[in-house]
Design a protein around this motif. Sequence first.
Motif, short mmCIF file in Angstrom:
data_model
loop_
_atom_site.label_atom_id
_atom_site.label_comp_id
_atom_site.label_asym_id
_atom_site.label_seq_id
_atom_site.Cartn_x
_atom_site.Cartn_y
_atom_site.Cartn_z
N SER A 109 -32.73 25.53 -3.38
CA SER A 109 -34.04 24.80 -3.12
C SER A 109 -35.27 25.86 -2.57
CB SER A 109 -33.88 23.62 -2.07
OG SER A 109 -32.94 22.85 -2.54
N LYS A 110 -34.98 27.14 -3.14
CA LYS A 110 -35.97 28.12 -2.72
C LYS A 110 -36.12 29.26 -3.70
CE LYS A 110 -33.16 30.60 0.80
NZ LYS A 110 -32.06 29.70 1.04
N ASP A 111 -37.05 30.11 -3.48
CA ASP A 111 -37.22 31.16 -4.67
C ASP A 111 -36.25 32.19 -3.83
OD1 ASP A 111 -38.71 30.38 -6.65
OD2 ASP A 111 -40.50 30.38 -5.57
N ALA A 112 -35.00 32.30 -4.38
CA ALA A 112 -34.01 33.54 -3.66
C ALA A 112 -33.53 34.61 -4.57
CB ALA A 112 -32.59 32.51 -3.57
N SER A 113 -33.19 35.68 -3.85
CA SER A 113 -32.85 36.87 -4.43
C SER A 113 -31.43 36.70 -5.29
CB SER A 113 -32.65 37.93 -3.35
OG SER A 113 -33.77 38.20 -2.61
N ALA A 114 -31.49 37.43 -6.44
CA ALA A 114 -30.16 37.59 -7.21
C ALA A 114 -29.99 38.80 -7.78
CB ALA A 114 -30.25 36.31 -8.09
N VAL A 115 -28.94 39.09 -7.83
CA VAL A 115 -28.66 40.38 -8.58
C VAL A 115 -27.65 40.16 -9.85
CG1 VAL A 115 -26.76 41.01 -7.02
CG2 VAL A 115 -27.77 42.91 -8.35
N GLU A 116 -27.88 40.97 -10.86
CA GLU A 116 -26.91 40.98 -12.01
C GLU A 116 -26.06 41.72 -12.11
OE1 GLU A 116 -28.05 38.70 -14.98
OE2 GLU A 116 -26.04 38.87 -15.22
N VAL A 117 -24.71 41.53 -12.28
CA VAL A 117 -23.75 42.40 -12.34
C VAL A 117 -23.28 42.28 -13.87
CG1 VAL A 117 -21.41 42.87 -11.85
CG2 VAL A 117 -23.05 42.25 -10.06
N PRO A 118 -23.57 43.32 -14.81
CA PRO A 118 -23.23 43.42 -16.16
C PRO A 118 -21.62 42.98 -16.44
CG PRO A 118 -24.29 45.26 -15.55
CD PRO A 118 -23.91 44.66 -14.22
#
Lengths: 396, 396
Positions: free
Chosen positions: B112-121
């Motif tokens: 329910s918010k604009d959250a950070s995320a990280v892509e791990v290949p």
Amino acid sequence: MKMKLVGMVGLMVASLCYAQEGNFQPASTNVLDAQYPRVDSASRVQVRIKAPDATKVKVNFWSGPKMDMEKQADGFWTVTTPPQAPGLHYYAINIDGIDVNDPGSHTFYGGSKDASAVEVPEAGATYYLPQDVPHGQVREVWYNSSVTSSWRHALVYTPPDYDKNQAARYPVLYLQHGGGEDETGWTKQGNVNFILDNLIASKSAKPMIIVMANGYARRAGQATAQPGGPMGGPGMMQAMQQMMTTFDEDVTKALIPYIDKTFRTVPDRDHRAMAGLSMGGMQTFVVTFNHLDTFSYIGGFSGAGGMSMRGGPAPDLKTMYDGAMADPAAFAKRVHLLWIGVGTEEPAQMRTGIQGFNKLLEDGKVQHIFYESPGTAHEWQTWRRDLKDFAPRLFK
Amino acid sequence: MKMKLVGMVGLMVASLCYAQEGNFQPASTNVLDAQYPRVDSASRVQVRIKAPDATKVKVNFWSGPKMDMEKQADGFWTVTTPPQAPGLHYYAINIDGIDVNDPGSHTFYGGSKDASAVEVPEAGATYYLPQDVPHGQVREVWYNSSVTSSWRHALVYTPPDYDKNQAARYPVLYLQHGGGEDETGWTKQGNVNFILDNLIASKSAKPMIIVMANGYARRAGQATAQPGGPMGGPGMMQAMQQMMTTFDEDVTKALIPYIDKTFRTVPDRDHRAMAGLSMGGMQTFVVTFNHLDTFSYIGGFSGAGGMSMRGGPAPDLKTMYDGAMADPAAFAKRVHLLWIGVGTEEPAQMRTGIQGFNKLLEDGKVQHIFYESPGTAHEWQTWRRDLKDFAPRLFK
């Protein structure tokens, strides 16, 4: 009888509180059901955040007030701003020295990050809001750029009925974002689709395709030139020039061929416009004047080219852009629209530069439009208004 | 000779540092030119943030480690995680007790918010990445819902060549996001478009249209039921049921008619599928079983319906969904695909619920597919894999 009295007193108290508190409503830019930030009819913004252990909390509107917030007993910090200009305002909450996002707001890519922003409605203005009119689509596309040797992402507005009128072909406006923003800006911050939907519905603007590309075009290994990036000084200027050259080539050698192949365009200069805001305005002037065989409508929103913004030699209409404007009559025949605009509350350097360019064009009798957005800063309400004035002048 | 030696020593030192530091690269989910967070080939994630005045800084991966960060002399805090599962991981940085976004990461709407995320290949996995194949489009559309009395936003994937093959009509998959997410999730987090582009290019899946709507459908005044919202307990359940009913009506009475009118679909049940993840999976089961005259393919990604996740009476195939599965042979004829999946690292309650549903279907000899995603949690890599297994089974 007693209950009725209690009820009435309750109503009176509620009504008093209402008057005192203002008629604040959650901002339209909030995430689902977030109650803060909120805006009242006087355009004051109330911000609220939970930070029980913080010692100092401020709100920083990038083009507006920077204010201390007040700690409440419940661990929340709050502040109410003075009345703000209408439009979308980027802001950050500063907690003990660190700028953070407001979890109540959606983020918008600006300042080279996904930043919080709050929408302050403009009384009586509906031109950029969704109305009960036919809606176009905004399409994400990916084109394989032979210039950058990469898949590039762009957004394309197609007007209402584009899919229905399979025989129709449409003119195209290439529309660029500003520095530190990206190709999502004109839709997410600018409401480009609603502005065009409304202009087309009222027959104020011709149905057109609008292409929004990413302005940071780079070949592999090419350095960045974005604000806040690691570069500065001469390196920054060189990187910007490299990026400008690559962007010019990407637009003319990769993007336009892709768009003309993929969409039902009228693929000639009489049906091709370009405009942009701030950095995108400067890019527009470079690309269009480099390729007057490709474009015939030119718009600079808070970013007209040609004026030296930081001193340097005064520009000369006889020589600038390879003398394209040296003969005003010939130029007016060739370029159907030269449009520049600026907000009255923009930084003095920006205003002076664009007003100076306007005067240069006036003195040189170069046919053009100069628009000043009253009361707005280097922000999206200026650029929404610019588009509202600019788009109806296209492809007539 | 001396210089050569210095050069060699330099190279050796650099090479030693390289080995020690790992081969970290900025994550693909970073904003332009951000150097952190970064990921190495062992899938370790390095996070870094400037907070010179903070006393305690942590990184909290929602489905992964919660680790203290270490303060460096330069005011930055850093941490390196152990190897992480592949995929997109939501996370927050906690500064003195407050969860904030990482300015280096793009935001993704979740929780329910604009959250950070990280892509791990994922080593060797390209099925969800942009490849040199024809690309479809993702279109933003707005439909006027008579159910919610509002303009609603949806995203529509159209396959490559949709605009070219004007005679072709396409089957449609309705694909829903999870709780606390929205209609942007399947594109931004899920890479739905690249997954389908690749499956279509290899002829593993039929070209299809994919419609992604917002699952929070509400009539005016209807309360919210989102995770983290103000509701809880019985009120929450009631709000969820109301939302479920409204969503069901919005899909069947507003969205599907709009899609069938606007796009070149094959508008019958044999060419209409629905799937969703988590909350969207539960919604899928309710909507499709309510309307088996409208849908013939059903997918539940980490959110199969029918199982009581929190105790309660055991479901009975004879009665559940109005007995639709009571006669397995008749059901297999009517429903072309019943598909459920779960990640092996999901919370026990989720795993138990879906494995139990699988067993119920097996015991009852109800034809279906059960897929377990190895090593992944209640996260997007599970759902990307689900879609990769699910989509090729559609419309054959």
